[in-house]
Each structure stands twice: as structure tokens, then as C-alpha cells.
Design a protein around this motif. Structure first.
Motif, short mmCIF file in Angstrom:
data_model
loop_
_atom_site.label_atom_id
_atom_site.label_comp_id
_atom_site.label_asym_id
_atom_site.label_seq_id
_atom_site.Cartn_x
_atom_site.Cartn_y
_atom_site.Cartn_z
N LEU A 1 0.84 -1.20 0.00
CA LEU A 1 0.00 0.00 0.00
C LEU A 1 0.88 1.25 0.00
CD1 LEU A 1 -2.70 1.51 0.24
CD2 LEU A 1 -2.52 1.20 2.72
N GLY A 2 1.92 1.25 0.83
CA GLY A 2 2.85 2.37 0.86
C GLY A 2 3.53 2.59 -0.48
N LEU A 3 3.87 1.50 -1.14
CA LEU A 3 4.49 1.59 -2.46
C LEU A 3 3.54 2.24 -3.47
CD1 LEU A 3 7.09 0.65 -3.97
CD2 LEU A 3 5.82 -1.39 -4.58
N MET A 4 2.28 1.82 -3.42
CA MET A 4 1.28 2.40 -4.33
C MET A 4 1.10 3.89 -4.05
SD MET A 4 -1.62 -0.54 -4.73
CE MET A 4 -1.53 -1.30 -3.12
N LEU A 5 1.00 4.26 -2.78
CA LEU A 5 0.83 5.66 -2.43
C LEU A 5 2.04 6.49 -2.86
CD1 LEU A 5 -0.75 5.40 1.12
CD2 LEU A 5 -1.79 6.46 -0.89
N PHE B 1 4.22 5.99 -5.34
CA PHE B 1 4.24 6.20 -6.78
C PHE B 1 3.03 7.01 -7.27
CE2 PHE B 1 7.53 3.00 -6.62
CZ PHE B 1 8.45 3.53 -7.52
N PHE B 2 1.92 6.92 -6.56
CA PHE B 2 0.76 7.76 -6.87
C PHE B 2 1.13 9.23 -6.69
CE2 PHE B 2 -3.34 9.74 -5.69
CZ PHE B 2 -4.09 9.38 -6.80
N GLY B 3 1.81 9.55 -5.59
CA GLY B 3 2.25 10.92 -5.35
C GLY B 3 3.25 11.39 -6.38
N PHE B 4 4.23 10.54 -6.69
CA PHE B 4 5.21 10.88 -7.72
C PHE B 4 4.52 11.13 -9.05
CE2 PHE B 4 9.00 8.73 -5.58
CZ PHE B 4 9.71 9.92 -5.45
N GLY B 5 3.63 10.23 -9.43
CA GLY B 5 2.97 10.34 -10.73
C GLY B 5 2.14 11.60 -10.87
N LYS C 1 -3.80 24.08 -5.14
CA LYS C 1 -3.14 23.80 -3.87
C LYS C 1 -3.57 22.46 -3.28
CE LYS C 1 -2.10 25.76 0.60
NZ LYS C 1 -2.24 26.87 1.52
N ALA C 2 -4.86 22.15 -3.36
CA ALA C 2 -5.36 20.90 -2.80
C ALA C 2 -4.77 19.69 -3.52
CB ALA C 2 -6.88 20.87 -2.88
N ALA C 3 -4.59 19.80 -4.83
CA ALA C 3 -4.02 18.68 -5.60
C ALA C 3 -2.54 18.50 -5.26
CB ALA C 3 -4.19 18.93 -7.09
N ARG C 4 -1.81 19.60 -5.10
CA ARG C 4 -0.40 19.51 -4.69
C ARG C 4 -0.27 18.88 -3.31
NH1 ARG C 4 0.14 24.69 -6.16
NH2 ARG C 4 0.46 25.35 -4.02
N ILE C 5 -1.13 19.31 -2.40
CA ILE C 5 -1.11 18.75 -1.05
C ILE C 5 -1.41 17.25 -1.09
CG2 ILE C 5 -2.34 18.73 1.16
CD1 ILE C 5 -2.54 21.80 0.88
N MET C 6 -2.35 16.85 -1.94
CA MET C 6 -2.67 15.44 -2.07
C MET C 6 -1.47 14.64 -2.58
SD MET C 6 -5.66 13.73 -4.30
CE MET C 6 -5.74 12.00 -4.59
N ALA C 7 -0.77 15.17 -3.59
CA ALA C 7 0.40 14.47 -4.13
C ALA C 7 1.49 14.35 -3.08
CB ALA C 7 0.92 15.22 -5.36
N TYR C 8 1.79 15.44 -2.37
CA TYR C 8 2.83 15.39 -1.34
C TYR C 8 2.42 14.49 -0.17
CZ TYR C 8 5.16 19.28 -3.69
OH TYR C 8 5.81 20.06 -4.60
N ALA C 9 1.15 14.53 0.19
CA ALA C 9 0.67 13.69 1.29
C ALA C 9 0.75 12.21 0.92
CB ALA C 9 -0.75 14.07 1.67
N CYS C 10 0.35 11.87 -0.31
CA CYS C 10 0.45 10.47 -0.75
C CYS C 10 1.91 10.02 -0.72
CB CYS C 10 -0.12 10.31 -2.15
SG CYS C 10 -1.91 10.32 -2.19
N GLY D 1 4.40 11.23 1.16
CA GLY D 1 4.86 11.14 2.54
C GLY D 1 4.26 9.98 3.32
N VAL D 2 2.96 9.80 3.19
CA VAL D 2 2.29 8.70 3.89
C VAL D 2 2.77 7.37 3.32
CG1 VAL D 2 0.05 7.60 4.28
CG2 VAL D 2 0.29 10.07 4.56
N GLY D 3 2.97 7.32 2.01
CA GLY D 3 3.49 6.10 1.40
C GLY D 3 4.86 5.74 1.94
N LEU D 4 5.75 6.72 2.05
CA LEU D 4 7.07 6.46 2.63
C LEU D 4 6.97 6.01 4.07
CD1 LEU D 4 9.55 9.18 1.33
CD2 LEU D 4 9.72 6.73 1.07
#
Length: 122
Positions: free
Chosen positions: A12-16, A18-22, A36-45, A47-50
Motif C-alpha cells: 500500500l505504501g508503495l502504491m501511495l 508512486f501515486f504521489g510521484f505520478g 493547492k489541494a491537488a499539490r497537497i494530495m500528491a505530497y501527502a500520498c 509522505g504517507v506512502g514512505l
């Protein structure tokens, strides 16, 4: 917790991650300014994935009985995941060049998977 639980959280972390990277990489390459909300979502995915990868990775190591001393292959994977953590800043600053950044990130992920499956330095 069971080995399988940690493995699922690891994936799950791996998916999150790469989802953030993508999400960030595609928008940078297309030169589209994310809201801003989309950027926060990408960075959060990312960070949470890591976080999931690190916590579940150490849980998996404990389940394998590797707590006393981490083998070289585990240390290599930790190094790769640290590089992936820093990689988000590369995507943010140089994502507009596209494919070279994507290949680098995918190469790191593939190397980590190869190490996990084959455990070359056991």
C-alpha cells in the motif's frame, strides 16, 4: 501483527508513493499548475506512502528475525527509500524534463523490488 499484514501495508505504501510521484510528475511535465489541494494530495500520498513503507519494512524485518543486525540488502533498501524520499524535490524542481526523471524513479523502485525478491547479499 502478522507477516502478511506488514506485507500488505508495505505494498500500500508503495502504491501511495508512486501515486504521489505520478501526480506531481505529470503536472510538471505538462507544465500545468496544480491547485493547492491537488499539490497537497500528491505530497501527502508521497509522505504517507514512505511512512507506511518504512514502518512495515521494519515490521517485516522483525518478523524475519533480522532485528539483531540488519543485513546488507535491508540497508540497501533503506538507502533506496531515502533517495525516493528526496526524489520528490527532484520532481518538483526538474519534473518538466519528464522521462529521465520518471526512468530514474522507476529504476530506483525496480532496484528495491529486485533486492527484496532476490536478497543478493544475505
Amino acid at each position: 501483527m502478522s507477516y502478511n499484514f506488514y506485507k500488505v501495508i508495505h505494498l500500500l505504501g508503495l502504491m501511495l508513493l508512486f501515486f504521489g510521484f505520478g501526480g506531481l510528475l505529470v503536472s510538471m511535465y505538462a507544465r500545468v499548475e496544480l491547485k493547492k489541494a491537488a499539490r497537497i494530495m500528491a505530497y501527502a500520498c508521497h509522505g504517507v506512502g514512505l511512512l507506511f513503507i518504512f514502518v512495515s519494512g521494519f515490521g517485516l524485518a522483525a518478523r524475519l528475525g533480522l532485528v539483531a543486525g540488519l543485513p546488507t540488502w535491508v540497508q540497501a533498501k533503506i538507502g533506496i527509500w531515502l533517495l525516493m524520499g528526496v526524489g520528490i524535490s527532484l520532481v518538483k524542481r526538474k519534473g518538466y524534463i519528464g522521462w529521465p526523471v520518471a526512468v530514474l524513479i522507476l529504476g530506483l523502485g525496480t532496484t528495491a523490488a529486485f533486492i527484496a525478491v532476490n536478497k543478493p547479499w544475505m
